[in-house]
Motif scaffolding. Structure first.
Motif, PDB file in Angstrom:
ATOM      1  N   HIS A  25       9.969  40.515 -21.841  1.00 22.38           N
ATOM      2  CA  HIS A  25       8.642  39.897 -21.967  1.00 22.38           C
ATOM      3  C   HIS A  25       8.627  38.479 -21.402  1.00 22.38           C
ATOM      4  O   HIS A  25       7.675  38.091 -20.723  1.00 22.38           O
ATOM      5  CB  HIS A  25       8.203  39.879 -23.437  1.00 22.38           C
ATOM      6  CG  HIS A  25       7.586  41.149 -23.881  1.00 22.38           C
ATOM      7  ND1 HIS A  25       6.274  41.458 -23.663  1.00 22.38           N
ATOM      8  CD2 HIS A  25       8.119  42.207 -24.525  1.00 22.38           C
ATOM      9  CE1 HIS A  25       6.016  42.656 -24.151  1.00 22.38           C
ATOM     10  NE2 HIS A  25       7.128  43.133 -24.686  1.00 22.38           N
ATOM     11  N   GLY A  26       9.665  37.708 -21.697  1.00 22.22           N
ATOM     12  CA  GLY A  26       9.734  36.352 -21.157  1.00 22.22           C
ATOM     13  C   GLY A  26       9.851  36.348 -19.646  1.00 22.22           C
ATOM     14  O   GLY A  26       9.277  35.494 -18.960  1.00 22.22           O
ATOM     15  N   SER A  27      10.585  37.319 -19.103  1.00 20.11           N
ATOM     16  CA  SER A  27      10.733  37.434 -17.647  1.00 20.11           C
ATOM     17  C   SER A  27       9.415  37.792 -16.978  1.00 20.11           C
ATOM     18  O   SER A  27       9.139  37.345 -15.863  1.00 20.11           O
ATOM     19  CB  SER A  27      11.786  38.493 -17.310  1.00 20.11           C
ATOM     20  OG  SER A  27      13.042  38.096 -17.796  1.00 20.11           O
ATOM     21  N   LYS A  29       6.540  36.737 -18.007  1.00 19.66           N
ATOM     22  CA  LYS A  29       5.771  35.490 -18.017  1.00 19.66           C
ATOM     23  C   LYS A  29       6.302  34.471 -17.005  1.00 19.66           C
ATOM     24  O   LYS A  29       5.530  33.820 -16.310  1.00 19.66           O
ATOM     25  CB  LYS A  29       5.786  34.879 -19.421  1.00 19.66           C
ATOM     26  CG  LYS A  29       4.959  35.639 -20.427  1.00 19.66           C
ATOM     27  CD  LYS A  29       5.109  35.023 -21.809  1.00 19.66           C
ATOM     28  CE  LYS A  29       4.178  35.646 -22.803  1.00 19.66           C
ATOM     29  NZ  LYS A  29       4.484  37.024 -23.147  1.00 19.66           N
ATOM     30  N   THR A  42       0.419  33.843 -16.057  1.00 22.93           N
ATOM     31  CA  THR A  42       0.569  33.503 -17.466  1.00 22.93           C
ATOM     32  C   THR A  42      -0.138  32.195 -17.787  1.00 22.93           C
ATOM     33  O   THR A  42      -0.736  32.054 -18.853  1.00 22.93           O
ATOM     34  CB  THR A  42       2.062  33.435 -17.847  1.00 22.93           C
ATOM     35  OG1 THR A  42       2.678  34.678 -17.504  1.00 22.93           O
ATOM     36  CG2 THR A  42       2.248  33.181 -19.328  1.00 22.93           C
ATOM     37  N   SER A  61       6.212  29.604 -23.808  1.00 21.54           N
ATOM     38  CA  SER A  61       6.174  30.982 -24.281  1.00 21.54           C
ATOM     39  C   SER A  61       7.235  31.830 -23.582  1.00 21.54           C
ATOM     40  O   SER A  61       7.982  32.572 -24.230  1.00 21.54           O
ATOM     41  CB  SER A  61       4.782  31.570 -24.046  1.00 21.54           C
ATOM     42  OG  SER A  61       4.734  32.919 -24.422  1.00 21.54           O
ATOM     43  N   GLY A  62       7.316  31.705 -22.272  1.00 16.68           N
ATOM     44  CA  GLY A  62       8.308  32.474 -21.515  1.00 16.68           C
ATOM     45  C   GLY A  62       9.724  32.101 -21.888  1.00 16.68           C
ATOM     46  O   GLY A  62      10.585  32.974 -22.062  1.00 16.68           O
ATOM     47  N   GLU A  65      10.575  33.361 -25.450  1.00 19.31           N
ATOM     48  CA  GLU A  65      10.887  34.788 -25.474  1.00 19.31           C
ATOM     49  C   GLU A  65      12.210  35.082 -24.761  1.00 19.31           C
ATOM     50  O   GLU A  65      13.114  35.686 -25.343  1.00 19.31           O
ATOM     51  CB  GLU A  65       9.751  35.595 -24.845  1.00 19.31           C
ATOM     52  CG  GLU A  65       8.501  35.612 -25.700  1.00 19.31           C
ATOM     53  CD  GLU A  65       7.355  36.383 -25.085  1.00 19.31           C
ATOM     54  OE1 GLU A  65       7.524  36.990 -23.999  1.00 19.31           O
ATOM     55  OE2 GLU A  65       6.268  36.386 -25.676  1.00 19.31           O
ATOM     56  N   ALA A  66      12.314  34.681 -23.499  1.00 26.03           N
ATOM     57  CA  ALA A  66      13.520  35.001 -22.722  1.00 26.03           C
ATOM     58  C   ALA A  66      14.747  34.265 -23.265  1.00 26.03           C
ATOM     59  O   ALA A  66      15.820  34.866 -23.413  1.00 26.03           O
ATOM     60  CB  ALA A  66      13.309  34.666 -21.247  1.00 26.03           C
ATOM     61  N   THR A  88       7.779  31.445 -31.596  1.00 25.41           N
ATOM     62  CA  THR A  88       7.069  31.937 -30.415  1.00 25.41           C
ATOM     63  C   THR A  88       6.134  33.072 -30.791  1.00 25.41           C
ATOM     64  O   THR A  88       4.983  33.133 -30.334  1.00 25.41           O
ATOM     65  CB  THR A  88       8.072  32.394 -29.335  1.00 25.41           C
ATOM     66  OG1 THR A  88       8.925  31.288 -28.998  1.00 25.41           O
ATOM     67  CG2 THR A  88       7.369  32.881 -28.084  1.00 25.41           C
TER      68      THR A  88
END
Length: 184
Positions: A25-27, A29, A42, A61-62, A65-66, A88
């Motif tokens: 998910h982070g990737s 974004k 994003t 955010s990215g 997550e990542a 997050t």
């Protein structure tokens, strides 16, 4: 000979699954991988959702997550990783909350599960099959964990509160504009 410990294997499996999902998910974004919008898309989405400034919110955010996901997978600084993930996901929950609980309706079910898993792993620790264990638990002490969770909670509260203010101002401005149209 060391036998495998079921609890530690379970923690490894949970860390790998939750962390892997968060990395993906982070990737999306940050880099646009896996069909994501990348930083540009994003940023626009964050601005639309009421997170200001949009670019910094997209990056945070990215990375939350990542980066939090990568730390969970590795089992490194696990209380910090768990707090990053929980904080997050609090922002994501705030966005999805108006749609109710269930994901099928656009609700907050999914980010709540990810955030809760991050929180639980941060509290439980990474287990034997982790970098925390390999480095003799230098980065996962109770004091660091408590500090990380307090900082994450305060940060998430500030971000969510700011977003709510932005959304309220937008709604008030739209109502004023609608009222002005009705008077014409």
């Amino acid at each position: 000979m060391t036998c495998l410990n079921r609890k530690d294997l379970g923690l490894l499996a949970l860390r790998a699954a939750v962390g892997g999902v968060l990395i993906a998910h982070g990737s999306q974004k940050l880099f646009g991988w896996f069909g994501g919008g990348g930083l540009e898309g994003t940023t626009k989405a964050m601005e639309h959702m009421g997170f200001e400034p949009g670019r910094q919110s997209a990056i945070a955010s990215g990375l939350g997550e990542a980066g939090g996901g990568a730390l969970l997978v590795a089992g490194l600084a696990t209380p910090v990783a768990g707090s990053i993930v929980a904080g997050t996901m609090a922002g994501a929950i705030a966005v999805h909350a108006p749609a109710g609980f269930f994901a099928v309706s656009g609700g907050y079910e999914y980010p709540a599960v990810l955030g809760t898993c991050g929180l639980a792993l941060g509290v439980a620790g990474a287990g034997r099959y982790s970098l925390d264990h390999l480095v003799a638990h230098r980065f996962d002490g109770a004091a660091l964990g408590a500090l990380a969770f307090v900082a994450s909670a305060l940060g998430a509260a500030a971000v969510v509160t700011r977003r709510q203010d932005v959304v309220r101002r937008r709604e008030a401005r739209a109502a004023d504009e609608q009222e002005g149209v009705g008077l014409s």
